[in-house]
Design an enzyme around this catalytic site. Sequence first.
Site, short mmCIF file in Angstrom:
data_model
loop_
_atom_site.label_atom_id
_atom_site.label_comp_id
_atom_site.label_asym_id
_atom_site.label_seq_id
_atom_site.Cartn_x
_atom_site.Cartn_y
_atom_site.Cartn_z
CG ASN A 9 1.41 1.51 7.28
OD1 ASN A 9 0.40 0.82 7.39
ND2 ASN A 9 1.44 2.80 7.59
CD1 TRP A 10 1.22 -3.89 3.01
CD2 TRP A 10 -0.32 -5.47 3.32
NE1 TRP A 10 1.76 -5.09 2.60
CE2 TRP A 10 0.84 -6.08 2.78
CE3 TRP A 10 -1.42 -6.28 3.59
CZ2 TRP A 10 0.90 -7.44 2.51
CZ3 TRP A 10 -1.36 -7.64 3.33
CH2 TRP A 10 -0.20 -8.21 2.79
CE LYS A 11 0.49 4.80 4.64
NZ LYS A 11 0.72 6.16 4.19
CG HIS A 97 0.84 6.53 10.26
ND1 HIS A 97 0.29 7.49 9.45
CD2 HIS A 97 1.81 5.92 9.51
CE1 HIS A 97 0.89 7.46 8.27
NE2 HIS A 97 1.81 6.52 8.28
CD GLU A 150 5.96 7.42 8.54
OE1 GLU A 150 6.30 6.66 7.63
OE2 GLU A 150 4.81 7.50 8.96
CB SER A 187 7.80 9.66 -0.91
OG SER A 187 6.50 10.22 -0.88
N GLY A 208 4.95 2.85 2.81
CA GLY A 208 3.51 2.76 2.56
C GLY A 208 3.27 2.24 1.16
#
Length: 224
Positions: A9-11, A97, A150, A187, A208
């Site tokens: 997930n590149w956000k 998310h 998450e 993380s 992430g």
Amino acid sequence: MKKTFIIANWKSNETESEAKNWLQAINNSQLAVDEGKKIIVCPPFTLLPKVKEFFVNYQSSIAVGAQDISPFGEGAYTGEVNGREIKEFADYVIVGHSERRINFSESDELVNKKIEQAYLQGIIPIVCVSSLDQVKNLKVDNSKTLIAYEPLFAIGSGTADTPENADKMASDVKNILGEIPILYGGSVTSGNVSSFSKMPNIDGVLIGKASLEPSEFIKLSKNA
Ligand code: PGA
């Protein structure tokens, strides 16, 4: 054998030229993806066509996902990207998310509408949850959905949950929803990924920060 999903997930990161470098590095590494692993890259909307084109050109088995989907179909919804538009480039979409639930006030009801829009287009939603209450409110088809657990404290903090806690949560989610793939996110790094992916109730990881640096992501995918 269980399948291990590895989702990047590149956000809100990466310009076109940065993404090009990332893709080239992944390609040069000849990241061998064995049958038991499925890698999915979720770039921002602006990069979906580029990333898709790259993987098609190189006949890569890496799949593409979007990071959000409109709760509506086509029409007068300024700023939204709908499922039909997404389906041109992506087979997966991240929904619910916690960064969207918190920063954009997304409710469980809205999350369910987005999941429905994904199903309408044959897109597999990767539904993120941080509590069992959120799980109880989900309306999902287990055969067409991935769930990502998450915990809020672990996202972007550098402190992951323990594999034991994450596995217990995954098992609790399966008790509520029935058999469904559950990923852990928060993380995850190349150093701790295997402690999560080897757990009996965990079917993969949502990454992430560690997905942005190609060498770290390559290492992580190999270790998963
Ligand atoms: P992180 O993010 O790996 O940077 O903690 C995970 C996520 O938000 O999906």
